[in-house]
Design a protein around this motif. Sequence first.
Motif, PDB file in Angstrom:
ATOM      1  N   ALA A  48      47.683  48.442  41.079  1.00 44.33           N
ATOM      2  CA  ALA A  48      48.062  47.489  40.036  1.00 44.33           C
ATOM      3  C   ALA A  48      47.148  46.268  40.048  1.00 44.33           C
ATOM      4  O   ALA A  48      46.758  45.752  38.987  1.00 44.33           O
ATOM      5  CB  ALA A  48      49.519  47.059  40.226  1.00 44.33           C
ATOM      6  N   ARG A  49      46.801  45.808  41.219  1.00 40.14           N
ATOM      7  CA  ARG A  49      45.895  44.663  41.321  1.00 40.14           C
ATOM      8  C   ARG A  49      44.520  45.005  40.745  1.00 40.14           C
ATOM      9  O   ARG A  49      43.896  44.177  40.076  1.00 40.14           O
ATOM     10  CB  ARG A  49      45.761  44.216  42.785  1.00 40.14           C
ATOM     11  CG  ARG A  49      46.983  43.518  43.323  1.00 40.14           C
ATOM     12  CD  ARG A  49      46.828  43.180  44.808  1.00 40.14           C
ATOM     13  NE  ARG A  49      47.965  42.447  45.309  1.00 40.14           N
ATOM     14  CZ  ARG A  49      48.086  41.119  45.294  1.00 40.14           C
ATOM     15  NH1 ARG A  49      47.096  40.383  44.800  1.00 40.14           N
ATOM     16  NH2 ARG A  49      49.157  40.529  45.770  1.00 40.14           N
ATOM     17  N   ALA A  50      44.064  46.219  41.008  1.00 37.01           N
ATOM     18  CA  ALA A  50      42.771  46.629  40.458  1.00 37.01           C
ATOM     19  C   ALA A  50      42.845  46.741  38.936  1.00 37.01           C
ATOM     20  O   ALA A  50      41.949  46.269  38.220  1.00 37.01           O
ATOM     21  CB  ALA A  50      42.347  47.954  41.071  1.00 37.01           C
ATOM     22  N   ARG A  51      43.906  47.347  38.409  1.00 37.43           N
ATOM     23  CA  ARG A  51      44.032  47.508  36.955  1.00 37.43           C
ATOM     24  C   ARG A  51      44.085  46.159  36.240  1.00 37.43           C
ATOM     25  O   ARG A  51      43.647  46.042  35.094  1.00 37.43           O
ATOM     26  CB  ARG A  51      45.289  48.310  36.624  1.00 37.43           C
ATOM     27  CG  ARG A  51      45.175  49.787  36.925  1.00 37.43           C
ATOM     28  CD  ARG A  51      46.296  50.582  36.278  1.00 37.43           C
ATOM     29  NE  ARG A  51      46.160  51.988  36.622  1.00 37.43           N
ATOM     30  CZ  ARG A  51      46.822  52.582  37.606  1.00 37.43           C
ATOM     31  NH1 ARG A  51      47.698  51.876  38.332  1.00 37.43           N
ATOM     32  NH2 ARG A  51      46.629  53.861  37.854  1.00 37.43           N
ATOM     33  N   ALA A  52      44.594  45.148  36.916  1.00 36.68           N
ATOM     34  CA  ALA A  52      44.690  43.818  36.293  1.00 36.68           C
ATOM     35  C   ALA A  52      43.317  43.228  35.994  1.00 36.68           C
ATOM     36  O   ALA A  52      43.207  42.262  35.224  1.00 36.68           O
ATOM     37  CB  ALA A  52      45.474  42.877  37.213  1.00 36.68           C
ATOM     38  N   ARG A  53      42.247  43.805  36.577  1.00 37.27           N
ATOM     39  CA  ARG A  53      40.896  43.306  36.332  1.00 37.27           C
ATOM     40  C   ARG A  53      40.227  43.957  35.131  1.00 37.27           C
ATOM     41  O   ARG A  53      39.072  43.642  34.832  1.00 37.27           O
ATOM     42  CB  ARG A  53      40.029  43.530  37.572  1.00 37.27           C
ATOM     43  CG  ARG A  53      40.557  42.809  38.798  1.00 37.27           C
ATOM     44  CD  ARG A  53      40.836  41.333  38.489  1.00 37.27           C
ATOM     45  NE  ARG A  53      41.263  40.604  39.641  1.00 37.27           N
ATOM     46  CZ  ARG A  53      40.448  39.854  40.390  1.00 37.27           C
ATOM     47  NH1 ARG A  53      39.165  39.774  40.069  1.00 37.27           N
ATOM     48  NH2 ARG A  53      40.926  39.215  41.433  1.00 37.27           N
ATOM     49  N   ALA A  54      40.947  44.824  34.428  1.00 38.14           N
ATOM     50  CA  ALA A  54      40.357  45.504  33.274  1.00 38.14           C
ATOM     51  C   ALA A  54      39.828  44.532  32.216  1.00 38.14           C
ATOM     52  O   ALA A  54      38.714  44.723  31.700  1.00 38.14           O
ATOM     53  CB  ALA A  54      41.357  46.475  32.665  1.00 38.14           C
ATOM     54  N   PRO A  55      40.562  43.471  31.851  1.00 36.94           N
ATOM     55  CA  PRO A  55      40.020  42.543  30.846  1.00 36.94           C
ATOM     56  C   PRO A  55      38.723  41.871  31.293  1.00 36.94           C
ATOM     57  O   PRO A  55      37.809  41.685  30.487  1.00 36.94           O
ATOM     58  CB  PRO A  55      41.149  41.523  30.670  1.00 36.94           C
ATOM     59  CG  PRO A  55      42.390  42.244  31.081  1.00 36.94           C
ATOM     60  CD  PRO A  55      41.963  43.134  32.200  1.00 36.94           C
ATOM     61  N   GLN A  56      38.620  41.508  32.560  1.00 36.86           N
ATOM     62  CA  GLN A  56      37.395  40.874  33.049  1.00 36.86           C
ATOM     63  C   GLN A  56      36.223  41.848  33.015  1.00 36.86           C
ATOM     64  O   GLN A  56      35.099  41.472  32.668  1.00 36.86           O
ATOM     65  CB  GLN A  56      37.606  40.356  34.471  1.00 36.86           C
ATOM     66  CG  GLN A  56      38.547  39.165  34.575  1.00 36.86           C
ATOM     67  CD  GLN A  56      38.855  38.844  36.015  1.00 36.86           C
ATOM     68  OE1 GLN A  56      39.740  39.436  36.631  1.00 36.86           O
ATOM     69  NE2 GLN A  56      38.118  37.900  36.579  1.00 36.86           N
ATOM     70  N   CYS A  57      36.489  43.085  33.379  1.00 35.71           N
ATOM     71  CA  CYS A  57      35.426  44.101  33.310  1.00 35.71           C
ATOM     72  C   CYS A  57      34.992  44.307  31.866  1.00 35.71           C
ATOM     73  O   CYS A  57      33.791  44.363  31.563  1.00 35.71           O
ATOM     74  CB  CYS A  57      35.909  45.416  33.916  1.00 35.71           C
ATOM     75  SG  CYS A  57      36.024  45.416  35.718  1.00 35.71           S
ATOM     76  N   ALA A  58      35.959  44.410  30.966  1.00 32.65           N
ATOM     77  CA  ALA A  58      35.639  44.626  29.553  1.00 32.65           C
ATOM     78  C   ALA A  58      34.831  43.466  28.988  1.00 32.65           C
ATOM     79  O   ALA A  58      33.924  43.657  28.164  1.00 32.65           O
ATOM     80  CB  ALA A  58      36.922  44.829  28.756  1.00 32.65           C
ATOM     81  N   ALA A  59      35.153  42.250  29.422  1.00 32.23           N
ATOM     82  CA  ALA A  59      34.419  41.073  28.938  1.00 32.23           C
ATOM     83  C   ALA A  59      32.953  41.124  29.342  1.00 32.23           C
ATOM     84  O   ALA A  59      32.096  40.542  28.665  1.00 32.23           O
ATOM     85  CB  ALA A  59      35.072  39.799  29.479  1.00 32.23           C
ATOM     86  N   ARG A  60      32.641  41.827  30.414  1.00 30.41           N
ATOM     87  CA  ARG A  60      31.261  41.976  30.861  1.00 30.41           C
ATOM     88  C   ARG A  60      30.593  43.217  30.281  1.00 30.41           C
ATOM     89  O   ARG A  60      29.429  43.479  30.559  1.00 30.41           O
ATOM     90  CB  ARG A  60      31.217  42.075  32.386  1.00 30.41           C
ATOM     91  CG  ARG A  60      31.630  40.814  33.118  1.00 30.41           C
ATOM     92  CD  ARG A  60      30.928  40.736  34.450  1.00 30.41           C
ATOM     93  NE  ARG A  60      29.483  40.884  34.309  1.00 30.41           N
ATOM     94  CZ  ARG A  60      28.621  40.727  35.308  1.00 30.41           C
ATOM     95  NH1 ARG A  60      29.054  40.435  36.514  1.00 30.41           N
ATOM     96  NH2 ARG A  60      27.319  40.894  35.123  1.00 30.41           N
ATOM     97  N   GLY A  61      31.364  44.004  29.535  1.00 24.89           N
ATOM     98  CA  GLY A  61      30.838  45.261  29.029  1.00 24.89           C
ATOM     99  C   GLY A  61      30.889  46.377  30.057  1.00 24.89           C
ATOM    100  O   GLY A  61      30.251  47.415  29.888  1.00 24.89           O
ATOM    101  N   TRP A  62      31.648  46.181  31.128  1.00 25.67           N
ATOM    102  CA  TRP A  62      31.821  47.178  32.168  1.00 25.67           C
ATOM    103  C   TRP A  62      33.069  48.001  31.878  1.00 25.67           C
ATOM    104  O   TRP A  62      33.987  47.542  31.195  1.00 25.67           O
ATOM    105  CB  TRP A  62      31.990  46.532  33.535  1.00 25.67           C
ATOM    106  CG  TRP A  62      30.807  45.786  34.053  1.00 25.67           C
ATOM    107  CD1 TRP A  62      29.645  45.497  33.389  1.00 25.67           C
ATOM    108  CD2 TRP A  62      30.680  45.193  35.353  1.00 25.67           C
ATOM    109  NE1 TRP A  62      28.798  44.778  34.192  1.00 25.67           N
ATOM    110  CE2 TRP A  62      29.410  44.582  35.410  1.00 25.67           C
ATOM    111  CE3 TRP A  62      31.512  45.140  36.457  1.00 25.67           C
ATOM    112  CZ2 TRP A  62      28.959  43.911  36.540  1.00 25.67           C
ATOM    113  CZ3 TRP A  62      31.071  44.478  37.591  1.00 25.67           C
ATOM    114  CH2 TRP A  62      29.801  43.870  37.637  1.00 25.67           C
TER     115      TRP A  62
END
Length: 276
Positions: A48-62
């Motif tokens: 769950a902690r890892a999934r919470a980083r999805a928006p930050q990854c998306a903001a970088r195009g990752w």
Amino acid sequence: MTPCTIILPAHDEADYIDACLDHLLAQDHAGPVAVVVVANGCSDDTAARARARAPQCAARGWSLRVEELAQGGKIGALNHGDACAGPAGVRLYLDADIHMGPRLLSGIMRVLDVAEPRYAGGRLVVAPARSPVSRAYARFWQKLPFVAQGVTGAGLFAVNAAGRARWGEFPQIISDDTFARLQFAESERFLVDEPYQWPLVEGFSPLVRVRRRQDMGVAEIARRFPDLPARQGHVRPGRGELLRLAAADPLGFAAYAAVALAVRLGRNRQGWARGR
């Protein structure tokens, strides 16, 4: 640009995964990155902690993909992560307790963006320890040729597509990083002079357990893959070099030698131990 897939196995790493991903997301690398977190056998909220980083990854195009496996085990997690990765590009294998320096990923990508098989890693820096014996051990260990001059692969290593083609699935072994590193000759292994922080266990007995596991891992590879140890290169200091290091740091040498002696005498025999 060459794509990069970062495979991050994580077993009950809720206390570490946030900081690991913070440092990963702070990288100055501008190319495409896919992050695959393989939460294996977790009883906490690592996934769950890892999934919470999805928006930050998306903001970088990752891209971020979090896979959950019921069964724990790093080798199974590595192989599952490989199965989720694309066929081309660089693969970086990252432990969940590693803190990458901000320029490390871009440095690795530059080194590996070639057609020839290559293996790369960063400059290992042991995280500050609380225990006096761990501090002394780490201070001396970091000056040994294998750590100071080589590419250890402890906690972090990367290969390009041609390099990853040298083996199939990771075998069920103790030391996955040693197995991967020894697929390459010394001339094919590249040290990127950017740091990453690697934690060490605290206290004498845990150091003995981890050192024993490390030695068991090396011995297992020599037994199962007898052609690989010839590629080790300069990993052991000569007598003169060891005396020079000991004279420069007698307390560090005493801690290192005491752990090595305890391992040889069979203290704290057991089958598994974390690196921290």
